[in-house]
Scaffold this active site. Sequence first.
Site, short mmCIF file in Angstrom:
data_model
loop_
_atom_site.label_atom_id
_atom_site.label_comp_id
_atom_site.label_asym_id
_atom_site.label_seq_id
_atom_site.Cartn_x
_atom_site.Cartn_y
_atom_site.Cartn_z
N SER D 12 15.52 -27.95 33.29
CA SER D 12 15.69 -28.30 32.24
C SER D 12 14.50 -28.06 31.04
O SER D 12 14.80 -27.71 29.80
CB SER D 12 15.65 -30.16 32.28
OG SER D 12 14.52 -30.53 32.41
N THR D 95 3.73 -25.87 34.26
CA THR D 95 4.01 -26.63 35.29
C THR D 95 2.57 -27.38 35.90
O THR D 95 1.61 -27.01 35.82
CB THR D 95 4.06 -25.60 36.53
OG1 THR D 95 4.97 -24.51 35.88
CG2 THR D 95 4.76 -26.19 37.67
N HIS D 150 6.24 -47.17 27.17
CA HIS D 150 7.21 -46.37 27.82
C HIS D 150 8.36 -47.43 28.33
O HIS D 150 8.47 -48.53 28.27
CB HIS D 150 6.36 -46.00 28.92
CG HIS D 150 5.55 -44.69 28.58
ND1 HIS D 150 4.23 -44.92 28.42
CD2 HIS D 150 5.68 -43.45 28.56
CE1 HIS D 150 3.83 -43.82 28.05
NE2 HIS D 150 4.42 -42.69 28.28
N LYS D 154 9.25 -46.31 33.75
CA LYS D 154 8.05 -45.39 34.48
C LYS D 154 7.19 -46.59 35.46
O LYS D 154 6.90 -47.59 35.16
CB LYS D 154 7.04 -45.39 32.94
CG LYS D 154 5.81 -44.59 33.27
CD LYS D 154 5.20 -44.15 31.86
CE LYS D 154 3.94 -43.58 32.11
NZ LYS D 154 4.05 -42.45 32.99
#
Lengths: 259, 259, 259, 259
Positions: D12, D95, D150, D154
Site C-alpha cells: 500500500s 521500512t 489516535h 491503536k
Amino acid sequence: MTRVLLAGFAGSMGQQVVKLVKEMPSFEITAGLAHHLKSNDPAEYGLPAEAKLYTSLAEIPADAADVWIDFTVPASVYQNVRYALENGYRPIVGTTGLTDEQESELTELAKEKGLGGLIAPNFGMSAVLLMKFAQEAAKYFPDVEIIEMHHEDKKDAPSGTALATAKLIAEVRKPHQTAPEASESLPGARGGDYQGIKLHAVRLPGYVAHEQVLFGGKGEALTIRQDSFDRSSFMSGVKVALEKVQELDSLYVGLENIL
Amino acid sequence: MTRVLLAGFAGSMGQQVVKLVKEMPSFEITAGLAHHLKSNDPAEYGLPAEAKLYTSLAEIPADAADVWIDFTVPASVYQNVRYALENGYRPIVGTTGLTDEQESELTELAKEKGLGGLIAPNFGMSAVLLMKFAQEAAKYFPDVEIIEMHHEDKKDAPSGTALATAKLIAEVRKPHQTAPEASESLPGARGGDYQGIKLHAVRLPGYVAHEQVLFGGKGEALTIRQDSFDRSSFMSGVKVALEKVQELDSLYVGLENIL
Amino acid sequence: MTRVLLAGFAGSMGQQVVKLVKEMPSFEITAGLAHHLKSNDPAEYGLPAEAKLYTSLAEIPADAADVWIDFTVPASVYQNVRYALENGYRPIVGTTGLTDEQESELTELAKEKGLGGLIAPNFGMSAVLLMKFAQEAAKYFPDVEIIEMHHEDKKDAPSGTALATAKLIAEVRKPHQTAPEASESLPGARGGDYQGIKLHAVRLPGYVAHEQVLFGGKGEALTIRQDSFDRSSFMSGVKVALEKVQELDSLYVGLENIL
Amino acid sequence: MTRVLLAGFAGSMGQQVVKLVKEMPSFEITAGLAHHLKSNDPAEYGLPAEAKLYTSLAEIPADAADVWIDFTVPASVYQNVRYALENGYRPIVGTTGLTDEQESELTELAKEKGLGGLIAPNFGMSAVLLMKFAQEAAKYFPDVEIIEMHHEDKKDAPSGTALATAKLIAEVRKPHQTAPEASESLPGARGGDYQGIKLHAVRLPGYVAHEQVLFGGKGEALTIRQDSFDRSSFMSGVKVALEKVQELDSLYVGLENIL
C-alpha cells in the site's frame, strides 16, 4: 555582573523589566532614565538603593552600565539608542517607532563602535518562535492561512504580528492562491489576502492576543499557535536578549535573528 | 423487526446505509429503489437475498416496508417522499433539494396520513449537535464568530453548515457588531458578515470538513468544534433517526428537532 | 428595582459583584455584610452611599433587601443562607462548603418559606455550558475523554470541574472502556479513569483554567472547550442568576439547572 | 531524469510512491522489486510499461536506477539496503526494523562507497516538523507536555512519535517536573512521565493520528499540532527526500536532519 541602564523604568513595561532583572543573579540595574520623576528614591520604583536616576541623556556618564534597555516612547527612541551606542552601551530596544532608515543608521553606528545589540518589535517568545517556525514550515507546506484572535477593543485587523508572519512566509514560497475558484456568498468570508495568503481576524471579548498558522498538505495538517495572556509574556524575550547581548557581534533587528 | 425500503441503495450514501442497517439487529432492508440496475441480485449491493428491487415508484406496493429511507437525487426526492407518505411509509430523507413549499406540503400530507418522519439536510451528529449547542450558548454569549475549514476543492464560502449555524444564532440574539470600529488594512480580514456574526472560511489541502464556533465573554471563552473526517460520519444521525422514527408524531425538518 | 444584600462585599469576589450590580440598571445593593470592616463608609467599597453595612447576622432586619448574594467563607455560609431564608431573602450562593445534607435542609426550608434561589459551586457560564452540553452530547457519542489544563500551582488533578463533567457524562452513558486493550509503555499515559471515562490533567505556567471534552464517533469528532482567563468570568453567571432569581420557584443547586 | 528502483511496489505504501513519482516530472520508476508477483505486467501496478520487475536481489543489475526507495518489510530491509549501497544506489528507506547497529553499519558502508541517502522511520512532514520545532522551542520553554490522539484500535500508549518527541525535548532541557506537588485523585490523571515531561494519550473512534506539544511560559503559551488524516500524508516527506537525495553526502537517519 552585567550592569543594566533601564530607560523608561517608570512605565508599565519598564516595571516588568525591573522585576525580571531582580530574578537574574548575574544582572543588576545600576541606572535608570525617565523624563519625569515623582520621586528621587530608587526604591519607589523597585530599583536597588544605589541605582542612579537620570532625567536627561546629557546627565548620563559613559560608564553607568554595560547594557542599555529601552522601553520608552517612539519620540525618544532614536536619540536614546544613538546616545547609547556613542557612549559604549549595548542596546536592547523594545520601543517601537524606528524607521527603516534609522535602523540602518544605528546598525552602521554599532558596527563602527564594535557593539552588538538588539532592536525587537516583539519580545514575546511564543510569537517570535511562531513566526520563525511558520517561515520554515512554509518551505514544505506552501498552502497556509493565518487566524488571529484578539480582544474586542483592538482597532486594526489583521494584527501586526499576523501580517509580519504573512510577510515572512511570502519570502519563502511562490505567490499563489490556494483555492482560487472559491466564491464568497458573504463578501470577506475567505479573509484578507497578502500575496495569496489568507488572513482572518477574530475580535471577541475575553480573548487577549492569540495567533494560529494553519498549514495543509496531502492527507495532513500542521498548526502552530501562540497565546499571549498578559504583558508579562514579553519578559521571556527580554531575558533571552540579556543573556545573549554580550556575545552579539552587531546590532540585530528581530529577536528571531539571535535565537 | 422494522422493515426498511432504501431509495438510492446503489449510491455511495445508500451503500453506507446498507452497512449501517446490517449492524442494527431490529432493522432489515426488505426493499430497494434505484432507477438503473447493473444487476438484479440484491447480494451485489450488499442487500439481503430476499430484498425486492424496484426501478420505479409505480412498481412498489404499499406494504414493502415500514420506513422509507431516501438518499437519491434532488430531481426525484419530492415525488419519492410524496409517494412514500401516500402509501403509508414513514420517511427518513437525506436527499437535498426540497423547496420550503414542498417541505410544508409534505408536512401537511404526513399530518393527514398520521405519519411521522424526518427530513434532514445534515445527518452528521457532530454538526447537528454543534448547531444546537451554538444556538443555546448564544443566549448567554451574544458575541460570537464562526470559523470553518474545508478541503481546497470546496467552491462556496462560507459552508452551508456555517451559514445555517449563523442563522440559528441570529434567531436568539439581538443583531449587533462585536467590534464595529475595527478597520481592515487587508479587506476581508474581519470575515463575512451575517447580521453582525462574522464568518471565516479556510480552504487548505489535507482538511476535510471542520467547523468551530467561538464565543467570548468577560474573562472567558467557549468554543464548540466539529470535525467530519469521512462520509461514514453521516450514519450516526441516520441511526438515531431510525431508532426514533416510529415514535415521531409528525414530519420533522432537521435532525436537531428530534434529539 | 430589585434590592440586593451582598454578604462578603469586601472580598475579591464580592468586589466583582459590586462592579457587576452597578452595570445592571434594575438592581441596587442596599445592604452589605462583612465580619470585619476597615471603614464605615460604603463608598470605600464601591457601594452606594445609602447602603447599610452590617457586621453580624443579628443586626440585619428582614426587609434590608430582596435578594441575598453570598460570597463569604465555608464556615459562615450555612448560617448565612439559613438566616436569609428565614427572613424572606432569595439567596444566590457562590460560597463553597455546604454539605449535601445542608443543601437538602436549606432546599426544604426554601420550600416551606415559598422562596426560590440558587446555590452554585461554579458561576462561570462557559464551564457551566460545557458541562451541560457534554452531558447531552454523551447520549449520542458515548466515547469521550476529558483534558483540562491549569496553571502550574494547581495542586489537585484532575480539576473539580473536569471530575464534575465526568460524573454528569457517566449518568447518561453505560460504563465502558473505549480502548480497553491499549497498553501503557509509560504508566499513566492513558490518564485517570472515572467509570471508563479517561481524564488528563495538564499543568503548565502561562495557562489559567481550561477544559476540553473530546467526543469521537465513526468518521467524526465533537469537541467542547472552555477557557477561563480571570475571575471576572464568574460574573456572567451571577448576572444570569440575578435576572432569573425572582421567577425561581424553589432553591436550585447548579447554575445549569436554571438555564 | 533521475531513475528510481522501488522495492515493495505492490504494497500500500509502495503504491502511494508510484502515484507520487508519476507527478514528479524529473523522476521515473525504471525498476521494481517484489518477492511475489500476481502479474508480470508493470501497468497492473501503475508502473511505466518499460519498467523492469524483479523478484529477488540477485536478479537486479547495478545500473537499474539511481535511487533505491524501500517500503518493504522489517525482515528484508537490512539486506535490501546493503545490496543497494554495494551496487551504487542511493537509498531512501521508509521500512522500519533496522537496529541501531545495522544503521551504523549501513552508514559506514555508505561512507566507503561515497553515497548519500536517508533512513526515516517517519516520512510525514507535519510530524517531522513538529518534532524539529518542539526541540527548538524547548530551549526557550522548558515547561512542556505532550498530548497525542489516535483511533481506538491503536494498542500502544503513548505513540512512538510522541515518545520520540519527548526524547528530542529531553536532550535540550534539564530534567525537571513542572508541577511536582500536584496530587492525583484519579491515578494517571497527570499522564505518563518521560524525564519530567508528561505525555497524555487519547483513544477515540473517529480520530486518526494527531499530536500536540504544549509549551507554557510566564503569561504565554505555544502549541504545535499535527494531524495525519491518511497514509497519503507520508508522501510529502518522500518527495522532499527524492528532491534532496542527489546532494546528500552521507546516509542520514531522520527526515528532520536533511531539512
